[in-house]
Enzyme design. Structure first.
Site, PDB file in Angstrom:
ATOM      1  N   HIS A 116       7.086   3.461  -1.631  1.00 48.90           N
ATOM      2  CA  HIS A 116       7.584   2.123  -1.289  1.00 48.90           C
ATOM      3  C   HIS A 116       6.527   1.037  -1.507  1.00 48.90           C
ATOM      4  O   HIS A 116       6.852  -0.154  -1.559  1.00 48.90           O
ATOM      5  CB  HIS A 116       8.131   2.093   0.149  1.00 48.90           C
ATOM      6  N   ASP A 148       8.019  10.030   0.326  1.00 48.58           N
ATOM      7  CA  ASP A 148       7.452   8.696   0.130  1.00 48.58           C
ATOM      8  C   ASP A 148       5.978   8.798  -0.272  1.00 48.58           C
ATOM      9  O   ASP A 148       5.077   8.398   0.461  1.00 48.58           O
ATOM     10  CB  ASP A 148       7.604   7.880   1.419  1.00 48.58           C
ATOM     11  N   SER A 216       0.562   1.764   5.195  1.00 47.98           N
ATOM     12  CA  SER A 216       1.345   2.633   4.317  1.00 47.98           C
ATOM     13  C   SER A 216       0.510   3.194   3.174  1.00 47.98           C
ATOM     14  O   SER A 216      -0.138   2.456   2.436  1.00 47.98           O
ATOM     15  CB  SER A 216       2.526   1.860   3.730  1.00 47.98           C
TER      16      SER A 216
END
Length: 277
Positions: A116, A148, A216
């Site tokens: 992402h 992810d 992230s």
């Protein structure tokens, strides 16, 4: 006396000191240069005292946040994380998108992050802890972000890579660390928490390691410095079922529900890297 009451007393003493400062900065004309210098010296002394009290308050806040860990664990985590920062990078894309990355293979220039983080761009800017920068290209990712994880490649030399661990060696409440770039706080922020569980159905590690937007893609590390996961996001903890409906409290800040950080296991990452390279 508990840390909260000590902190309150320190805050009160700071207020008293500030009141003293206000008294010293009177607009009345000084009667002599000597008096003026005396006031200046007193103000400097009080300002230094306020800074000292503020530092003590910050230290007490820190004690509150890490009190569940022993001194030995904290020291080991800090030592390991300071070294691991050298293999953790910022990942920036066009339009302000970005996140955290870490070096998987120094010789090949492989950088791991989340799908992402890279889904909207093909090329990225990378910056190391030492301030070196490079461009990077996207090698592999998943459009559905399952798992992810993503792989970039850059051309920097002399970089440090992180060793790979084994998710299966984790037991509940093992201390874990991550390093990331939560935008509202800063870059290369080190945080400590505990492993909670591995969800086999969703192939996800859950931990209490504090994270925020910008973390992230960061590495989830054991105290030995081995990567066991790739940080991807968070979900509400199972016991976060508080209902604040019809509360009589007038909130100045909405109460936060307990969250667990989610990470893709490192074994899943390695399988993807084999597929892409």
């Amino acid at each position: 006396m508990d840390s909260r009451s000590r902190r309150d007393i320190l805050k009160l003493s700071s207020i008293v000191i500030m009141a003293g400062l206000a008294g010293c900065t009177s607009q009345r004309e000084p009667t002599s240069d000597a008096i003026n210098q005396e006031q200046k010296t007193r103000i400097e002394e009080l300002e230094a005292l306020v800074k000292s009290k503020d530092k003590q308050i910050e230290e007490l806040h820190r004690e509150d946040s890490i009190s569940e860990f022993s001194t030995d664990i904290i020291e080991r985590a800090e030592t390991m994380a300071r070294d691991a920062r050298n293999a953790t990078v910022t990942v920036g894309g066009e339009g302000g998108s970005g996140g955290t990355g870490w070096i998987l293979d120094a010789n090949k220039g492989y950088v791991v992050t989340n799908s992402h983080v890279v889904i909207d761009n093909n090329s990225f800017s990378i910056q190391t802890f030492d301030g070196d920068s490079s461009s990077a290209t996207r090698i592999g990712y998943y459009e559905d972000m399952i798992p992810d994880v993503a792989l970039l490649q850059m051309d920097l030399e002399g970089i440090q890579e992180l060793p790979i661990g084994d998710r299966s060696n984790l037991t509940k409440d093992d201390p874990l660390v991550t390093i990331g770039h939560p935008g509202t706080i800063g870059n290369w922020i080190m945080t400590l928490g505990r492993h909670k569980e591995y969800d086999e159905v969703f192939d996800t590690l859950y931990s209490t390691v504090p994270t925020s937007r910008g973390n992230s893609g960061g590495p989830l590390l054991t105290l030995e410095g081995n990567v066991v996961g790739v940080v991807s996001g968070s979900r509400l903890a199972n016991d976060s079922e508080d209902d604040f409906s019809k509360s009589d409290v007038l909130y100045t800040q909405l109460p936060e529900r307990d969250k667990l950080t989610t990470s893709a296991p490192v074994e899943t990452l390695l399988e993807s890297v084999d597929e892409w390279t």
